[in-house]
Design an enzyme around this catalytic site. Structure first.
Site, mmCIF file in Angstrom:
data_model
loop_
_atom_site.group_PDB
_atom_site.id
_atom_site.type_symbol
_atom_site.label_atom_id
_atom_site.label_comp_id
_atom_site.label_asym_id
_atom_site.label_seq_id
_atom_site.Cartn_x
_atom_site.Cartn_y
_atom_site.Cartn_z
ATOM 1 N N THR A 188 -8.820 2.629 7.219
ATOM 2 C CA THR A 188 -8.470 1.368 7.498
ATOM 3 C C THR A 188 -6.940 1.013 7.658
ATOM 4 O OG1 THR A 188 -8.300 0.755 4.933
ATOM 5 C CG2 THR A 188 -10.335 0.171 6.485
ATOM 6 N N ASP A 214 0.650 -1.305 0.053
ATOM 7 C CA ASP A 214 0.078 -0.241 -0.044
ATOM 8 C C ASP A 214 0.931 1.272 0.069
ATOM 9 O OD1 ASP A 214 -2.378 -1.275 -0.082
ATOM 10 O OD2 ASP A 214 -2.736 -1.246 1.923
#
EC number: 2.7.1.23
Length: 294
Positions: free
Chosen positions: A187, A72
């Site tokens: 998140t 990510d």
């Protein structure tokens, strides 16, 4: 026939696993009759190729699809470079959680092949725009896909600041800092500090205090169009840092103001057709799976 005419590749720089997946991807794309380019930063660490090596600025101008091989963090870096550009981003996960890079390494040929054939789902994600003011002077500005975080830097001391939303006073707080997160970032760091999970399609921003000195201080969810302003108290004994996506930062001074708004530039993120946000949450966060009914 591919829906995309030119594909740009970006890889995680410090990972042998990412390099292996990048080799597989390059080999697959070479058979698809598609122009392929390699990011110049990636090329410094991945020299086993005959691809055209270009800057990210050139990738944005010439490519219509960018594939990021990494975690990510790699995609966050790419997001800040390509937001607002006429290009789509796709992630292959060679990191840890992989909320944004959702193609697994063993599915590269099949999943990427489907995407090239036009079988994918696309979504627009907004970024946050942060500005640091010292008096009337703009000191710095940046964008973040996940979050803008005010924190003490290398010192373990509380920060005192005032929070305003749309110029309305909210509170004066002493804490380790504040996380201002988009739905995409809900998140990430915000979640670990007790923030809510938000569906990425929401037009909202969440503000999550970090270890506040007041037990009643809780996360606040505001509309995505809100103008968030932090006034760093003049009697602070340290200079808080402002970090964007955990990757770029600037050091403030007591009395500075930080303004965070929604950036007008959107990121076009694409996923395989079987992508499901709640399934991602179940698999990445370890939620219990369905066991046959209650």
């Amino acid at each position: 026939m591919s829906q995309f005419s030119c594909v740009g590749l970006i890889g995680r720089l410090d990972s042998d696993n990412a390099a292996y997946s990048l080799r597989r991807l390059i080999s697959f794309l070479a058979k698809q009759n598609i122009e392929v380019m390699l990011d110049e930063e990636t090329a410094e660490f991945y020299t086993e190729n005959e691809l055209e090596i270009v800057s990210r600025e050139t990738l944005a101008k010439r490519c219509d699809l960018i594939i990021v091989v990494g975690g990510d963090g790699s995609l966050l870096s790419a997001a800040r470079a390509f937001a607002g550009k006429p290009v789509k981003l796709l992630g292959i996960n060679r990191g840890r959680l992989g909320f944004l890079t959702d193609i697994s390494p063993d599915e590269i040929e099949y999943k990427v092949g489907e995407v090239l054939a036009g079988k994918y789902v696309s979504e627009s994600r907004f970024l946050l725009h942060s500005q640091l003011y010292r008096g009337e002077e703009l000191i710095s500005e940046a964008v973040a896909l996940n979050d803008v975080v005010m924190h003490p830097g290398q010192f373990i001391r509380m920060i005192e600041f005032e929070l305003y939303i749309n110029d309305e006073f909210v509170y004066r707080q002493r804490s380790d800092g504040l996380i201002i997160s988009s739905p995409t970032g809900a998140t990430a760091y915000a979640l670990s500090c007790g923030g809510p999970i938000m569906h990425p399609s929401l037009d909202a921003i969440v503000l999550v205090p970090m270890n506040p000195h007041t037990l009643s201080s809780r996360p606040i969810v505001v509309h995505g169009s809100s103008r968030i302003r932090l006034l760093i108290a003049k009697d602070n004994h340290l200079s808080p840092h402002i970090t964007n996506d955990g990757q770029t930062h600037v050091v403030t001074k007591p009395g500075d103001e930080v303004v965070v708004t929604k950036s007008p530039d959107l990121l076009e993120l694409i996923h395989p057709t079987d992508h499901n946000f709640y399934e991602t949450c179940r698999s990445k966060l370890g939620w219990a799976s369905h066991t046959g009914g209650c």
